[in-house]
Design a protein around this motif. Structure first.
Motif, PDB file in Angstrom:
ATOM      1  N   ARG A  75       0.821  -1.210   0.000  1.00 24.63           N
ATOM      2  CA  ARG A  75       0.000   0.000   0.000  1.00 24.63           C
ATOM      3  C   ARG A  75       0.855   1.260   0.000  1.00 24.63           C
ATOM      4  O   ARG A  75       0.338   2.372   0.014  1.00 24.63           O
ATOM      5  N   GLY A  76       2.172   1.114   0.047  1.00 19.99           N
ATOM      6  CA  GLY A  76       3.067   2.268   0.029  1.00 19.99           C
ATOM      7  C   GLY A  76       3.225   2.946   1.373  1.00 19.99           C
ATOM      8  O   GLY A  76       3.686   4.083   1.444  1.00 19.99           O
ATOM      9  N   LEU A  77       2.857   2.253   2.446  1.00 23.46           N
ATOM     10  CA  LEU A  77       2.957   2.822   3.788  1.00 23.46           C
ATOM     11  C   LEU A  77       4.264   2.395   4.456  1.00 23.46           C
ATOM     12  O   LEU A  77       4.838   1.367   4.102  1.00 23.46           O
ATOM     13  N   THR A  78       4.700   3.187   5.416  1.00 23.20           N
ATOM     14  CA  THR A  78       5.900   2.833   6.177  1.00 23.20           C
ATOM     15  C   THR A  78       5.509   2.068   7.429  1.00 23.20           C
ATOM     16  O   THR A  78       4.389   2.190   7.931  1.00 23.20           O
ATOM     17  N   ILE A  79       6.465   1.292   7.925  1.00 25.80           N
ATOM     18  CA  ILE A  79       6.274   0.522   9.157  1.00 25.80           C
ATOM     19  C   ILE A  79       7.419   0.824  10.108  1.00 25.80           C
ATOM     20  O   ILE A  79       8.590   0.644   9.772  1.00 25.80           O
ATOM     21  N   TRP A  80       7.054   1.274  11.290  1.00 23.82           N
ATOM     22  CA  TRP A  80       7.987   1.351  12.412  1.00 23.82           C
ATOM     23  C   TRP A  80       7.641   0.196  13.340  1.00 23.82           C
ATOM     24  O   TRP A  80       6.470  -0.194  13.437  1.00 23.82           O
ATOM     25  N   CYS A  81       8.645  -0.346  14.007  1.00 21.62           N
ATOM     26  CA  CYS A  81       8.414  -1.464  14.911  1.00 21.62           C
ATOM     27  C   CYS A  81       9.235  -1.286  16.178  1.00 21.62           C
ATOM     28  O   CYS A  81      10.426  -0.951  16.108  1.00 21.62           O
ATOM     29  N   TYR A  82       8.592  -1.516  17.307  1.00 21.73           N
ATOM     30  CA  TYR A  82       9.254  -1.466  18.613  1.00 21.73           C
ATOM     31  C   TYR A  82       9.467  -2.882  19.119  1.00 21.73           C
ATOM     32  O   TYR A  82       8.547  -3.705  19.081  1.00 21.73           O
ATOM     33  N   THR A  83      10.665  -3.169  19.611  1.00 23.62           N
ATOM     34  CA  THR A  83      10.966  -4.483  20.161  1.00 23.62           C
ATOM     35  C   THR A  83      11.957  -4.368  21.310  1.00 23.62           C
ATOM     36  O   THR A  83      12.810  -3.472  21.313  1.00 23.62           O
ATOM     37  N   GLY A  84      11.846  -5.282  22.254  1.00 18.91           N
ATOM     38  CA  GLY A  84      12.811  -5.360  23.347  1.00 18.91           C
ATOM     39  C   GLY A  84      14.049  -6.153  22.964  1.00 18.91           C
ATOM     40  O   GLY A  84      15.046  -6.161  23.686  1.00 18.91           O
ATOM     41  N   PHE A  85      13.989  -6.838  21.813  1.00 18.58           N
ATOM     42  CA  PHE A  85      15.159  -7.548  21.315  1.00 18.58           C
ATOM     43  C   PHE A  85      16.117  -6.548  20.660  1.00 18.58           C
ATOM     44  O   PHE A  85      15.696  -5.479  20.222  1.00 18.58           O
ATOM     45  N   LEU A  86      17.372  -6.923  20.542  1.00 16.34           N
ATOM     46  CA  LEU A  86      18.324  -6.128  19.781  1.00 16.34           C
ATOM     47  C   LEU A  86      18.241  -6.544  18.316  1.00 16.34           C
ATOM     48  O   LEU A  86      17.970  -7.711  17.992  1.00 16.34           O
ATOM     49  N   TYR A  87      18.490  -5.612  17.438  1.00 15.33           N
ATOM     50  CA  TYR A  87      18.477  -5.872  16.000  1.00 15.33           C
ATOM     51  C   TYR A  87      19.329  -7.097  15.666  1.00 15.33           C
ATOM     52  O   TYR A  87      18.910  -7.973  14.904  1.00 15.33           O
ATOM     53  N   GLU A  88      20.504  -7.163  16.246  1.00 14.79           N
ATOM     54  CA  GLU A  88      21.425  -8.260  15.957  1.00 14.79           C
ATOM     55  C   GLU A  88      20.842  -9.608  16.390  1.00 14.79           C
ATOM     56  O   GLU A  88      21.072 -10.628  15.729  1.00 14.79           O
ATOM     57  N   GLN A  89      20.083  -9.629  17.462  1.00 12.88           N
ATOM     58  CA  GLN A  89      19.416 -10.860  17.893  1.00 12.88           C
ATOM     59  C   GLN A  89      18.344 -11.273  16.886  1.00 12.88           C
ATOM     60  O   GLN A  89      18.186 -12.463  16.587  1.00 12.88           O
ATOM     61  N   LEU A  90      17.609 -10.307  16.380  1.00 16.57           N
ATOM     62  CA  LEU A  90      16.525 -10.592  15.437  1.00 16.57           C
ATOM     63  C   LEU A  90      17.048 -11.215  14.149  1.00 16.57           C
ATOM     64  O   LEU A  90      16.376 -12.043  13.532  1.00 16.57           O
ATOM     65  N   LEU A  91      18.243 -10.834  13.741  1.00 21.39           N
ATOM     66  CA  LEU A  91      18.826 -11.401  12.530  1.00 21.39           C
ATOM     67  C   LEU A  91      19.058 -12.899  12.662  1.00 21.39           C
ATOM     68  O   LEU A  91      19.123 -13.608  11.649  1.00 21.39           O
ATOM     69  N   GLU A  92      19.168 -13.377  13.904  1.00 21.06           N
ATOM     70  CA  GLU A  92      19.396 -14.801  14.165  1.00 21.06           C
ATOM     71  C   GLU A  92      18.092 -15.575  14.364  1.00 21.06           C
ATOM     72  O   GLU A  92      18.126 -16.797  14.539  1.00 21.06           O
ATOM     73  N   MET A  93      16.962 -14.889  14.327  1.00 19.63           N
ATOM     74  CA  MET A  93      15.652 -15.505  14.518  1.00 19.63           C
ATOM     75  C   MET A  93      14.958 -15.513  13.155  1.00 19.63           C
ATOM     76  O   MET A  93      14.589 -14.443  12.658  1.00 19.63           O
ATOM     77  N   PRO A  94      14.802 -16.680  12.517  1.00 12.92           N
ATOM     78  CA  PRO A  94      14.332 -16.727  11.123  1.00 12.92           C
ATOM     79  C   PRO A  94      13.054 -15.937  10.833  1.00 12.92           C
ATOM     80  O   PRO A  94      13.007 -15.174   9.858  1.00 12.92           O
ATOM     81  N   ASP A  95      12.010 -16.085  11.635  1.00 15.18           N
ATOM     82  CA  ASP A  95      10.760 -15.364  11.371  1.00 15.18           C
ATOM     83  C   ASP A  95      10.940 -13.859  11.545  1.00 15.18           C
ATOM     84  O   ASP A  95      10.441 -13.062  10.742  1.00 15.18           O
TER      85      ASP A  95
END
Length: 162
Positions: free
Chosen positions: A91-111
């Protein structure tokens, strides 16, 4: 799009979860349990109610605002959020996301790593009450980072959003 997402709440037209007016979807469930969290009511994974992707898209389309995923922690429902995120970007919209995980941790979580491909800005890291700073924009404590996800993925380094 019959997959459901457990949602603790939705705020239409908020301006505190990213730039401009946004539709903020607060997902249910968070195991970080950060002391001083302002969304403690979203911690239980069974809080709120189930929404289909289609129901959420109808709300987003009605509002016609960019979207923020918060919580709780959306990354606990990364797989369920993936079709929603794809449709939001279509739809051409932006997404911001808040998480308690670190970005680097998320890269190791497939989903979560797959979901990151659709997120424009990630506000990462747990809320730390001792580092609370009410003068910060779009985050609660100074340890949290605003990450430019596309640039970070492209360069394979963590780059901050400016």
């Amino acid at each position: 799009m019959n997959q459901t997402i457990r949602v603790a709440g939705i705020v239409d037209g908020t301006s505190v979860d990213g730039p401009g007016l946004r539709t903020s979807i607060y997902t249910a469930g968070c195991a970080h349990a950060c002391p001083g969290c302002h969304n403690e009511q979203t911690w239980p994974f069974d809080s709120g109610e189930d929404y289909t992707v289609q129901q959420l898209l109808e709300r987003i389309d009605k509002n016609d605002f960019n979207v923020t995923l918060s919580g709780g922690d959306p990354m606990y429902q990364a797989k369920a959020l993936l079709p929603l995120a794809k449709a939001i970007k279509e739809r051409g919209l932006t997404i911001w996301c808040y998480t308690g995980f670190l970005y680097e941790q998320l890269l190791e979580m497939p989903d979560a790593a797959e979901l990151l491909k659709y997120i424009d800005v990630l506000v990462d890291g747990p809320y730390v009450d001792a580092q609370r700073d009410p003068d910060l924009r779009f985050r609660g404590s100074s340890n949290q980072r605003l990450i430019d996800v596309a640039a970070s993925l492209a360069t394979e380094t963590t780059l901050l959003h400016t």
